[in-house]
Structures are given as C-alpha cells and as structure tokens.
Design an enzyme around this catalytic site. Structure first.
Site, PDB file in Angstrom:
ATOM      1  N   LYS A   1       4.223  -0.672  13.341  1.00 46.33           N
ATOM      2  CA  LYS A   1       3.465   0.516  13.753  1.00 46.33           C
ATOM      3  C   LYS A   1       2.827   0.316  15.140  1.00 46.33           C
ATOM      4  CE  LYS A   1       2.478   1.846   8.970  1.00 46.33           C
ATOM      5  NZ  LYS A   1       1.417   2.295   8.041  1.00 46.33           N
TER       6      LYS A   1
ATOM      7  N   TYR B   1       6.176  11.220   6.715  1.00 44.27           N
ATOM      8  CA  TYR B   1       5.055  11.054   5.776  1.00 44.27           C
ATOM      9  C   TYR B   1       4.765  12.321   4.963  1.00 44.27           C
ATOM     10  CZ  TYR B   1       3.798   6.369   7.412  1.00 44.27           C
ATOM     11  OH  TYR B   1       3.789   5.023   7.683  1.00 44.27           O
TER      12      TYR B   1
ATOM     13  N   ASN C   1      -2.206  -0.419   9.954  1.00 42.74           N
ATOM     14  CA  ASN C   1      -1.957  -1.617   9.144  1.00 42.74           C
ATOM     15  C   ASN C   1      -0.646  -2.321   9.492  1.00 42.74           C
ATOM     16  OD1 ASN C   1      -0.310   0.286   8.003  1.00 42.74           O
ATOM     17  ND2 ASN C   1      -1.074   0.065   5.913  1.00 42.74           N
TER      18      ASN C   1
ATOM     19  N   HIS D   1       5.105  -0.701   8.114  1.00 41.87           N
ATOM     20  CA  HIS D   1       5.502   0.134   6.977  1.00 41.87           C
ATOM     21  C   HIS D   1       6.718  -0.526   6.342  1.00 41.87           C
ATOM     22  CE1 HIS D   1       6.918   3.539   4.574  1.00 41.87           C
ATOM     23  NE2 HIS D   1       8.120   3.192   5.005  1.00 41.87           N
TER      24      HIS D   1
ATOM     25  N   GLU E   1      14.830   6.589   3.659  1.00 40.25           N
ATOM     26  CA  GLU E   1      14.169   6.258   4.932  1.00 40.25           C
ATOM     27  C   GLU E   1      15.152   5.659   5.926  1.00 40.25           C
ATOM     28  OE1 GLU E   1      10.732   3.868   3.972  1.00 40.25           O
ATOM     29  OE2 GLU E   1       9.737   5.542   2.971  1.00 40.25           O
TER      30      GLU E   1
HETATM   31  P1  AMP Z   1       2.421   4.321   2.189  1.00 39.90           P
HETATM   32  O1  AMP Z   1       3.378   5.462   1.999  1.00 39.90           O
HETATM   33  O2  AMP Z   1       1.853   3.779   0.948  1.00 39.90           O
HETATM   34  O3  AMP Z   1       2.948   3.286   3.185  1.00 39.90           O
HETATM   35  O4  AMP Z   1       1.147   4.944   2.919  1.00 39.90           O
HETATM   36  C1  AMP Z   1       1.317   5.476   4.168  1.00 39.90           C
HETATM   37  C2  AMP Z   1       0.333   4.975   5.131  1.00 39.90           C
HETATM   38  O5  AMP Z   1      -0.788   5.831   5.108  1.00 39.90           O
HETATM   39  C3  AMP Z   1      -0.255   3.590   4.916  1.00 39.90           C
HETATM   40  O6  AMP Z   1       0.598   2.538   5.290  1.00 39.90           O
HETATM   41  C4  AMP Z   1      -1.474   3.681   5.795  1.00 39.90           C
HETATM   42  O7  AMP Z   1      -1.136   3.550   7.173  1.00 39.90           O
HETATM   43  C5  AMP Z   1      -1.919   5.111   5.529  1.00 39.90           C
HETATM   44  N1  AMP Z   1      -2.907   5.186   4.461  1.00 39.90           N
HETATM   45  C6  AMP Z   1      -2.716   4.992   3.147  1.00 39.90           C
HETATM   46  N2  AMP Z   1      -3.870   5.137   2.452  1.00 39.90           N
HETATM   47  C7  AMP Z   1      -4.807   5.451   3.382  1.00 39.90           C
HETATM   48  C8  AMP Z   1      -6.194   5.728   3.329  1.00 39.90           C
HETATM   49  N3  AMP Z   1      -6.860   5.737   2.162  1.00 39.90           N
HETATM   50  N4  AMP Z   1      -6.834   6.014   4.477  1.00 39.90           N
HETATM   51  C9  AMP Z   1      -6.176   6.030   5.661  1.00 39.90           C
HETATM   52  N5  AMP Z   1      -4.851   5.771   5.788  1.00 39.90           N
HETATM   53  C10 AMP Z   1      -4.185   5.476   4.665  1.00 39.90           C
END
Ligand code: AMP
Length: 136
Positions: free
Chosen positions: A11, A51, A114, A117, A128
């Site tokens: 990212k 997303y 973070n 991904h 994906e």
């Molecule tokens: P995921 O599909 O689980 O990878 O989630 C997508 C991305 O959304 C995560 O990798 C984070 O970058 C972001 N994300 C997930 N949960 C949160 C949260 N509670 N607050 C802010 N960003 C989040």
C-alpha cells in the site's frame, strides 16, 4: 496443501517507506514466487470498486482516499497455500495486534495504513488477481 495464487498489494505507506524490496523478500523467503507485478497509482474508481465490499463501512471513504494517495505495488504470489501463507506473513489487520516479526508489525503505521493487502480466501484471490491482471 495445494499450489495457489493470491493477490498482494504493498500500500502507499509501504511504498513511501521504501520497503517494497524488504516485503517482497519476506514472500520469497517463505517460498512464494512473484509471478506478476506492477507499480501503479489507483484512481478513485479502481480503489472504490476493489474495496466495494466495504462500501457501507464507516472507514470506506477514508480507505479509498488513502489507497489513492500514492503509488502501490500490486503483485501475484504463487506457492503452496499461498493465500494463508501470505496472510500469516502479513499479520493482523491492526498493526498493534500483529504478531512480532510480521510485515504489519514491522512496517505498518495504523489499522488503515497497514502496509499490505492480501486476499483472504482462494475465491477472493481469483477475483482480485483477475481484477488487476485480467491477462493471467
Ligand atoms: P480487508 O478487506 O480486511 O483487507 O480490509 C480492508 C482494509 O480496510 C484494511 O486492510 C485496512 O486498510 C482498512 N480497514 C479495515 N478495518 C478498518 C478500520 N476499523 N478502520 C480503518 N481502516 C480499516
């Protein structure tokens, strides 16, 4: 145990920190092979549809904004149990909860920024991979 492909994105925070090589080394060190890769800057449309599943979540707009804030390094990793291996190497979504030695523990700034991904299932990996690499 099966040979799989999974999608990885380094990212914007990971690219800005100049740790693309260090992150890829972890994948390679675990036996995963990079079989396709490209550096690109996502626009709102691409980040938003990638997303889409999080559209109703309160963090969606910020997430799209963040994912379009700079270049990302998108790759396809291949290897035995690649989906789980990649998730294990990444660590928990929130770097505060990520196990020591994982990519997020070492390189991530926050739950949003973070570092990486990784597809969360074999089914999503297929979707994906074809989202970013329709030619594969
Ligand atoms: P995921 O599909 O689980 O990878 O989630 C997508 C991305 O959304 C995560 O990798 C984070 O970058 C972001 N994300 C997930 N949960 C949160 C949260 N509670 N607050 C802010 N960003 C989040």
């Amino acid at each position: 145990m099966s040979n799989q492909r999974t999608l990885s994105i380094i990212k914007p925070d990971g690219v800005k920190k100049n740790v693309v090589g260090q992150i890829i080394s972890r994948f390679e060190g675990a036996g995963l092979k990079v079989v396709a890769a490209k550096m690109m800057t996502l626009d709102e449309g691409l980040a938003g549809s990638f997303y889409e599943v999080h559209k109703e979540r309160p963090f969606y707009a910020d997430l799209v904004n963040y994912m379009t804030s700079g270049p990302v390094f998108v790759s396809v990793l291949e290897g035995v149990d690649a989906v789980k291996q990649n998730r294990d190497l990444m660590g928990a979504t929130d770097p505060k909860e990520a196990a020591a030695g994982t990519i997020r523990a070492d390189f991530a700034d926050s739950i949003e920024a973070n570092a990486v991904h990784g597809s969360d299932s074999e089914e999503n990996a297929a979707k994906e991979v074809s989202f970013f690499f329709p030619e594969l």
